[in-house]
Design an enzyme around this catalytic site. Sequence first.
Site, PDB file in Angstrom:
ATOM      1  N   GLY A  88      57.929  86.785  43.037  1.00 16.97           N
ATOM      2  CA  GLY A  88      56.946  87.850  43.169  1.00 16.97           C
ATOM      3  C   GLY A  88      57.576  89.156  42.747  1.00 16.97           C
ATOM      4  O   GLY A  88      58.809  89.291  42.746  1.00 16.97           O
ATOM      5  N   GLN A 115      58.606  98.235  42.549  1.00 17.82           N
ATOM      6  CA  GLN A 115      59.931  97.730  42.166  1.00 17.82           C
ATOM      7  C   GLN A 115      60.277  97.996  40.706  1.00 17.82           C
ATOM      8  O   GLN A 115      61.428  97.837  40.303  1.00 17.82           O
ATOM      9  CB  GLN A 115      60.019  96.218  42.426  1.00 17.82           C
ATOM     10  CG  GLN A 115      59.963  95.869  43.901  1.00 17.82           C
ATOM     11  CD  GLN A 115      60.144  94.379  44.091  1.00 17.82           C
ATOM     12  OE1 GLN A 115      59.196  93.617  43.951  1.00 17.82           O
ATOM     13  NE2 GLN A 115      61.369  93.964  44.384  1.00 17.82           N
ATOM     14  N   CYS A 118      64.919  89.654  48.253  1.00 19.83           N
ATOM     15  CA  CYS A 118      64.157  90.616  47.470  1.00 19.83           C
ATOM     16  C   CYS A 118      64.987  91.055  46.272  1.00 19.83           C
ATOM     17  O   CYS A 118      66.171  91.336  46.421  1.00 19.83           O
ATOM     18  CB  CYS A 118      63.827  91.814  48.359  1.00 19.83           C
ATOM     19  SG  CYS A 118      62.873  93.084  47.513  1.00 19.83           S
ATOM     20  N   LEU A 119      64.358  91.130  45.112  1.00 18.69           N
ATOM     21  CA  LEU A 119      65.095  91.512  43.900  1.00 18.69           C
ATOM     22  C   LEU A 119      65.639  92.940  43.994  1.00 18.69           C
ATOM     23  O   LEU A 119      66.616  93.268  43.327  1.00 18.69           O
ATOM     24  CB  LEU A 119      64.196  91.385  42.663  1.00 18.69           C
ATOM     25  CG  LEU A 119      63.739  89.955  42.320  1.00 18.69           C
ATOM     26  CD1 LEU A 119      62.734  89.977  41.180  1.00 18.69           C
ATOM     27  CD2 LEU A 119      64.922  89.056  41.984  1.00 18.69           C
ATOM     28  N   HIS A 121      55.003  89.585  51.532  1.00 21.91           N
ATOM     29  CA  HIS A 121      56.211  90.320  51.117  1.00 21.91           C
ATOM     30  C   HIS A 121      55.869  91.345  50.027  1.00 21.91           C
ATOM     31  O   HIS A 121      56.280  92.508  50.112  1.00 21.91           O
ATOM     32  CB  HIS A 121      57.261  89.312  50.624  1.00 21.91           C
ATOM     33  CG  HIS A 121      58.526  89.939  50.132  1.00 21.91           C
ATOM     34  ND1 HIS A 121      59.741  89.766  50.757  1.00 21.91           N
ATOM     35  CD2 HIS A 121      58.773  90.719  49.050  1.00 21.91           C
ATOM     36  CE1 HIS A 121      60.671  90.447  50.087  1.00 21.91           C
ATOM     37  NE2 HIS A 121      60.111  91.033  49.039  1.00 21.91           N
ATOM     38  N   GLU A 122      55.110  90.914  49.025  1.00 25.06           N
ATOM     39  CA  GLU A 122      54.784  91.823  47.911  1.00 25.06           C
ATOM     40  C   GLU A 122      53.792  92.892  48.345  1.00 25.06           C
ATOM     41  O   GLU A 122      53.888  94.049  47.919  1.00 25.06           O
ATOM     42  CB  GLU A 122      54.232  91.036  46.713  1.00 25.06           C
ATOM     43  CG  GLU A 122      55.173  89.977  46.148  1.00 25.06           C
ATOM     44  CD  GLU A 122      56.572  90.480  45.864  1.00 25.06           C
ATOM     45  OE1 GLU A 122      56.732  91.672  45.512  1.00 25.06           O
ATOM     46  OE2 GLU A 122      57.524  89.691  45.995  1.00 25.06           O
ATOM     47  N   HIS A 172      55.535  95.691  49.863  1.00 26.93           N
ATOM     48  CA  HIS A 172      56.112  96.612  48.866  1.00 26.93           C
ATOM     49  C   HIS A 172      55.109  97.696  48.482  1.00 26.93           C
ATOM     50  O   HIS A 172      55.479  98.857  48.309  1.00 26.93           O
ATOM     51  CB  HIS A 172      56.483  95.854  47.582  1.00 26.93           C
ATOM     52  CG  HIS A 172      57.858  95.259  47.608  1.00 26.93           C
ATOM     53  ND1 HIS A 172      58.998  96.012  47.728  1.00 26.93           N
ATOM     54  CD2 HIS A 172      58.289  93.975  47.477  1.00 26.93           C
ATOM     55  CE1 HIS A 172      60.058  95.223  47.692  1.00 26.93           C
ATOM     56  NE2 HIS A 172      59.661  93.978  47.539  1.00 26.93           N
TER      57      HIS A 172
HETATM   58 NI    NI Z   1      60.798  92.221  47.447  1.00 27.52          NI
END
Ligand code: NI
Length: 184
Positions: free
Chosen positions: A45, A50, A96-97, A138-139, A142
Amino acid sequence: MILPIVAFGDPVLRKIGENIGPDYPKLAELIANMWETMYHAHGVGLAAPQVGKAINLFIIDTEAFENEDYPNEKKVFINAEILEENGERWEYEEGCLSIPHIRENVSRHAKLRIRYQNETFETIEEAYDGIAARVIQHEYDHCKGKLFVDHISQLKRRLLKNKLIAISKGAARVDYKMRIPATR
Ligand code: NI
């Protein structure tokens, strides 16, 4: 085009993503770039903050988890609003990236109902559970300026503090491009 992924500590990750309309500049290009960026970094995701855009847009592809219980969901969510979360809470180790090499158990509700617009701005209302619900939660976070580390205990957060600071200073070694917050 692969975009740099914003690292923990950048203020854009704390902004609430604004809703957008079909006239948002170069939206199709942004979405295409987000897919390319997400796959390049082996993510499941990716949310617009991000990649430095404080807008309410995220993408998911749960193919990596695909099995009989969890069919693959590959989708773009624009202007998403979670209408309801229910079902028993369960823990799952999230990463998480934007926060490389850190994984922590996060407790979330098992099911949700969400209203959003797709790439052609049709309004859709759907229910999700399992891993897809987890990735969406999760997304979605963000896009609300929230990160998975906000869900863990104070104690665990304190133990991670130095690692998080190191990430914000660009110390994390990753095989994708990152944007490191400006250091004063
Ligand atoms: Ni993340």
